[in-house]
Design a protein around this motif. Structure first.
Motif, PDB file in Angstrom:
ATOM      1  N   UNK A 201       0.765  -1.236   0.030  1.00 27.89           N
ATOM      2  CA  UNK A 201       0.072   0.020   0.010  1.00 27.89           C
ATOM      3  C   UNK A 201       0.864   1.247  -0.087  1.00 27.89           C
ATOM      4  N   UNK A 202       0.629   2.194  -0.797  1.00 31.30           N
ATOM      5  CA  UNK A 202       1.783   3.174  -1.012  1.00 31.30           C
ATOM      6  C   UNK A 202       0.783   4.369  -0.598  1.00 31.30           C
ATOM      7  N   UNK A 203       1.312   5.207   0.345  1.00 29.53           N
ATOM      8  CA  UNK A 203       0.644   6.547   0.786  1.00 29.53           C
ATOM      9  C   UNK A 203       1.923   7.655   1.192  1.00 29.53           C
ATOM     10  N   UNK A 204       1.724   8.713   0.761  1.00 32.34           N
ATOM     11  CA  UNK A 204       2.491   9.641   1.472  1.00 32.34           C
ATOM     12  C   UNK A 204       3.971   9.566   1.330  1.00 32.34           C
ATOM     13  N   UNK A 205       4.441   8.928   0.353  1.00 28.52           N
ATOM     14  CA  UNK A 205       6.131   8.460   0.042  1.00 28.52           C
ATOM     15  C   UNK A 205       6.491   7.308   0.721  1.00 28.52           C
ATOM     16  N   UNK A 206       5.520   6.387   1.390  1.00 29.11           N
ATOM     17  CA  UNK A 206       5.940   5.092   1.930  1.00 29.11           C
ATOM     18  C   UNK A 206       4.850   4.200   1.462  1.00 29.11           C
ATOM     19  N   UNK A 207       5.695   2.806   1.844  1.00 32.90           N
ATOM     20  CA  UNK A 207       4.873   1.662   1.482  1.00 32.90           C
ATOM     21  C   UNK A 207       4.407   0.977   2.861  1.00 32.90           C
ATOM     22  N   UNK A 208       3.344   0.508   2.939  1.00 23.87           N
ATOM     23  CA  UNK A 208       2.587   0.081   4.209  1.00 23.87           C
ATOM     24  C   UNK A 208       1.989  -1.421   3.870  1.00 23.87           C
TER      25      UNK A 208
END
Length: 258
Positions: A201-208
């Motif tokens: 999951x990609x959000x705000x420059x990070x992967x989660x």
């Protein structure tokens, strides 16, 4: 509001630290010699706050990193907040705050304490962070809990590959705050032993991790009261609506009446 007593570096120098990843490539990260904040500027700021405010101590860096024993700046800040009846959330990977001088200055009506543990194995933890050994941190949590403080273990980041969940559940800790690892290219480079292919999951420059993976991992934790802090918008909404005991505060701070 967040307040860092030490900045532009942290002696704990954790390999998964997002602040380190943000500042390192700009040449602004000095783990050996963090900058020391100006106590007079901090005093003026505290004096301008309305009584009842809560400040988080330790946002980008740890307010109880080893240099605190030299400068005692966090100690001075706590005394100032006690004087003006300003609440404080201490987030730390250190056991220093259970030294007698800090136990004496912490005010139960104002202090909220979250001690971070990412792994229960002292030797393994030392490979990727230079904080107090987790055994000392666990003892600090148990000490503060037995003395009636608002204290929680902060599993931040919670990484399934690094946590012994059976041992965690046996510690007698009553409250926990959970925050999952967020991954960028720097953290992938520094941090070993994690299956980064699961972070989809990609959000705000990070992967989660996907929400379903996070839910599965949270179910392994049997600490009586759990609350989850979250960066992914949709995941935050799920935890807030269906899991967190305080929908207005994902840190689940408790008011203590001595």
């Amino acid at each position: 509001m967040r307040l860092d007593t030490y900045g532009c570096g942290c002696q704990h120098n954790c390999n998964y630290c997002y602040a380190r990843s943000l500042l390192h490539f700009r040449g602004l990260w000095d783990a050996e010699h963090p900058r020391v904040a100006d106590i007079e500027k901090i005093r003026r700021k505290i004096q301008s706050l309305p009584s009842g405010s809560i400040i988080r101590l330790g946002g980008m860096t740890d307010c109880f990193q080893p240099c605190e024993l030299q400068y005692h700046l966090t100690y001075q800040v706590i005394k100032e907040m006690n004087l003006h009846r300003i609440g404080y959330l201490i987030v730390t990977k250190s056991a220093l705050l259970t030294l007698p001088e800090y136990l004496e200055v912490l005010d139960k009506e104002l202090a909220h304490i979250q001690i971070t543990v990412t792994c229960l194995d002292n030797e393994r933890t030392a490979q990727y962070e230079k904080a107090s050994p987790p055994s000392q941190r666990i003892h600090a949590i148990q000490t503060l809990q037995s003395r009636g403080f608002d204290v929680a273990i902060r599993l931040s980041p919670l990484i399934e590959e690094y946590m012994d969940f059976d041992a965690l559940n046996s510690l007698g800790i009553e409250r926990c705050v959970i925050e999952f690892l967020r991954v960028n290219s720097w953290i992938k480079q520094w941090f070993q032993g994690v299956d980064f292919s699961r972070y989809l999951v990609r959000q705000s420059g990070y992967w989660h991790l996907p929400l379903e993976e996070k839910q599965r991992i949270v179910e392994k934790i049997h600490i009586p009261q759990k609350t989850i802090c979250e960066d992914v918008t949709e995941h935050y909404q799920f935890w807030r609506d269906f899991v967190n005991p305080n929908k207005e505060d994902c840190c689940n701070l408790q008011k203590i009446n001595p």
